[in-house]
Design an enzyme around this catalytic site. Structure first.
Site, PDB file in Angstrom:
ATOM      1  N   TYR A   1       0.338  -1.206  -0.256  1.00 49.48           N
ATOM      2  CA  TYR A   1       0.033  -0.265  -0.350  1.00 49.48           C
ATOM      3  C   TYR A   1       0.813   1.036   0.395  1.00 49.48           C
ATOM      4  O   TYR A   1       0.338   2.575  -0.334  1.00 49.48           O
ATOM      5  CB  TYR A   1      -1.274   0.013   1.516  1.00 49.48           C
ATOM      6  CG  TYR A   1      -1.616  -0.895   1.106  1.00 49.48           C
ATOM      7  CD1 TYR A   1      -2.710  -1.730   0.852  1.00 49.48           C
ATOM      8  CD2 TYR A   1      -3.317   0.284   1.360  1.00 49.48           C
ATOM      9  CE1 TYR A   1      -3.271  -2.848   1.090  1.00 49.48           C
ATOM     10  CE2 TYR A   1      -4.654  -0.563   0.774  1.00 49.48           C
ATOM     11  CZ  TYR A   1      -4.512  -2.519   1.161  1.00 49.48           C
ATOM     12  OH  TYR A   1      -5.376  -2.716   0.871  1.00 49.48           O
TER      13      TYR A   1
ATOM     14  N   LYS B   1       3.234 -15.548   2.633  1.00 47.59           N
ATOM     15  CA  LYS B   1       3.585 -15.862   1.202  1.00 47.59           C
ATOM     16  C   LYS B   1       5.329 -16.431   1.172  1.00 47.59           C
ATOM     17  O   LYS B   1       5.489 -15.671   0.536  1.00 47.59           O
ATOM     18  CB  LYS B   1       3.385 -14.937   0.239  1.00 47.59           C
ATOM     19  CG  LYS B   1       3.382 -16.041  -1.002  1.00 47.59           C
ATOM     20  CD  LYS B   1       2.252 -17.029  -1.381  1.00 47.59           C
ATOM     21  CE  LYS B   1       2.311 -17.491  -2.858  1.00 47.59           C
ATOM     22  NZ  LYS B   1       1.477 -19.166  -2.481  1.00 47.59           N
TER      23      LYS B   1
ATOM     24  N   ASP C   1      -2.291 -18.464   0.756  1.00 47.90           N
ATOM     25  CA  ASP C   1      -3.105 -18.896   0.350  1.00 47.90           C
ATOM     26  C   ASP C   1      -4.473 -20.493   0.452  1.00 47.90           C
ATOM     27  O   ASP C   1      -5.118 -20.148   0.322  1.00 47.90           O
ATOM     28  CB  ASP C   1      -2.708 -20.112  -1.192  1.00 47.90           C
ATOM     29  CG  ASP C   1      -1.813 -20.433  -1.061  1.00 47.90           C
ATOM     30  OD1 ASP C   1      -0.931 -20.340   0.056  1.00 47.90           O
ATOM     31  OD2 ASP C   1      -0.771 -20.483  -1.983  1.00 47.90           O
TER      32      ASP C   1
ATOM     33  N   ASP D   1      -6.331  -7.358   4.624  1.00 46.27           N
ATOM     34  CA  ASP D   1      -7.761  -7.076   3.972  1.00 46.27           C
ATOM     35  C   ASP D   1      -8.457  -7.916   2.933  1.00 46.27           C
ATOM     36  O   ASP D   1      -9.717  -7.565   3.057  1.00 46.27           O
ATOM     37  CB  ASP D   1      -7.215  -6.037   2.437  1.00 46.27           C
ATOM     38  CG  ASP D   1      -8.155  -5.366   1.822  1.00 46.27           C
ATOM     39  OD1 ASP D   1      -8.928  -4.415   2.444  1.00 46.27           O
ATOM     40  OD2 ASP D   1      -8.379  -4.981   0.485  1.00 46.27           O
TER      41      ASP D   1
ATOM     42  N   ASP E   1     -11.935  -9.282   3.975  1.00 43.54           N
ATOM     43  CA  ASP E   1     -13.491  -9.856   3.061  1.00 43.54           C
ATOM     44  C   ASP E   1     -14.379 -10.698   3.039  1.00 43.54           C
ATOM     45  O   ASP E   1     -15.392 -11.257   3.166  1.00 43.54           O
ATOM     46  CB  ASP E   1     -13.032  -8.925   2.368  1.00 43.54           C
ATOM     47  CG  ASP E   1     -13.446  -7.523   2.342  1.00 43.54           C
ATOM     48  OD1 ASP E   1     -13.717  -6.314   2.838  1.00 43.54           O
ATOM     49  OD2 ASP E   1     -13.990  -7.329   1.114  1.00 43.54           O
TER      50      ASP E   1
END
Ligand code: NAD
Ligand code: IPM
Ligand code: MN
Length: 358
Positions: A141, A189, A221, A245, A249
């Site tokens: 970001y 990751k 993942d 983020d 959701d």
């Protein structure tokens, strides 16, 4: 125990003003009930601020945020500014940077009254109670950006993390785990990304400071898959900015809707916290009176616990929310038929009833 506070309200765009308006009514009701004085200042952010002040967040608003006891934000995002060089979302990122809110706490619980209307099976949801601790002021970001521009055919975003950035957010996660079930799942990751390898090593080192907390490392993942297959296995989920983020959701579907997830964004002790629902400005339903206000109301509850030192008020708001949900006050996103106002009235009513009992 303090009993008077200065709050900055930043309703923002789309359904932001509707859900912040709802939260403010609940705040007023709680203040009356507990004999607390609340002084509000309201300012623009996002598309609203671009229109009114020419920038997604003005310097005056950033100063007002720093001077407040806490900040309650609705949402930013307006289709009118999509793809432009001045975008509403930049206001929120600048605010997080200005307040130094590096740790974003997103609690996720399955609510018994909502389980029947969920898209997931009851046996998967029973007992789900997890906390996402998302790093909020670093990573992709905030890395250097190369825009493709009008005719360009290449763009890039740099992902960088320092050891110190990982240490401070990891400590927040481990301390939260000490107060919960004592289990941190760190998500990265590390099989591909250098920043993730640093993340995993530093989280492992921080873990040694907390021998009473167990830690596991899971690739992002696989974490996305476990979140749906067996969400009950998680206690505290610690992760970097972008992964947090996305996973939050996904996690919103455990309570049943984006409209249910509150959050607290915290920095160094003593600095004002930023409280914001996890959902966005939902332009598809803005202005229709059907927005789910619970995420904003529960964010206001988190504010009393984390910034204002009044967990008693947080508890009363949270109990009033559970009672309202149990009595069938839910909006369309949850399969219900009530509007924003009716739900808010119900929460206010049950708070007035004292301990959240009708
Ligand atoms: P969104 O969260 O706004 O909406 C996704 C879906 O969930 C939509 O169908 C929406 O109607 C529904 N929804 C969200 N909140 C709801 C609520 N309280 N009640 C009922 N339904 C709700 O995500 P999006 O559509 O991807 O993004 C819209 C805009 O919001 C974008 O500009 C994005 O940048 C912005 N955004 C802002 C924030 C923030 O301010 N914190 C967070 C996410 C997205
Ligand atoms: C969130 C939002 C923001 C984010 C956007 C609006 C910048 O999606 O708070 O989850 O990506 O952090
Ligand atoms: Mn998001």
């Amino acid at each position: 125990m303090r009993d008077s506070f200065r709050l900055l309200l930043l309703p923002g765009d789309g359904i932001g003003p509707e859900v912040v308006g709802a939260a403010r009514r609940v705040l007023d009701r709680a203040a009356e009930h507990f004999g607390i004085g609340l002084e509000y200042e309201e300012r623009g952010i996002g598309g609203t601020a671009i229109r009114r002040e020419g920038a997604p967040v003005s310097d005056e608003t950033l100063e007002a945020a720093k001077a407040a006891d806490a900040v309650l934000l609705g949402a930013v995002g307006d289709p009118e500014f999509e793809g432009g060089s001045v975008r509403p979302e930049q206001g929120l990122l600048a605010l997080r940077t200005a307040l130094g809110t590096f740790a974003n706490l997103r609690p996720v619980t399955a609510i018994p009254a909502l389980i029947p209307s969920s898209t997931l099976k009851e046996e998967v949801l029973r007992g789900v109670d997890l906390l996402i601790v998302r790093e909020l002021t670093g990573g992709l970001y905030f890395g250097e950006k190369e825009e493709a521009g009008e005719s360009g055919d290449r763009a890039s975003d740099l992902c960088a993390y320092t050891r110190g950035e990982v240490v401070r957010v990891a400590r927040v996660a481990f301390e939260a785990a000490q107060r919960r079930k004592g289990f941190v799942t760190s998500v990265d990751k590390a099989n591909v990304l250098a920043t993730s390898r640093l993340w995993r090593r530093v989280v492992g080192e921080v873990a040694e400071e907390y021998p009473d907390v167990s830690v596991e490392h899971v690739l992002v993942d696989a974490a996305a898959m476990y979140l749906i297959r067996d969400p009950g296995r998680f206690d505290v989920l610690l992760t970097e900015n972008l992964f947090g983020d996305i996973l939050s959701d996904e996690a919103a579907m455990l309570p049943g809707s984006m409209g249910m997830l509150p959050s607290a964004s915290l920095g160094e002790p003593g600095r004002p916290g930023l409280y914001e629902p996890v959902h966005g400005s939902a332009p598809d339903i803005a202005g229709t009176g059907v927005a789910n206000p619970y995420a904003a109301i529960l964010s206001a509850a988190m504010m009393f616990r984390h910034s204002l030192g009044r967990p008693d008020v947080s508890g009363a708001i949270e109990r009033a929310v559970s009672t309202a949900l149990g009595a069938g006050f839910s909006t369309g996103d949850l399969g219900g038929s009530k509007g924003t106002e009716e739900v808010t009235d119900a929460v206010c009513r049950w708070m007035a009833a004292g301990e959240g009992v009708a």
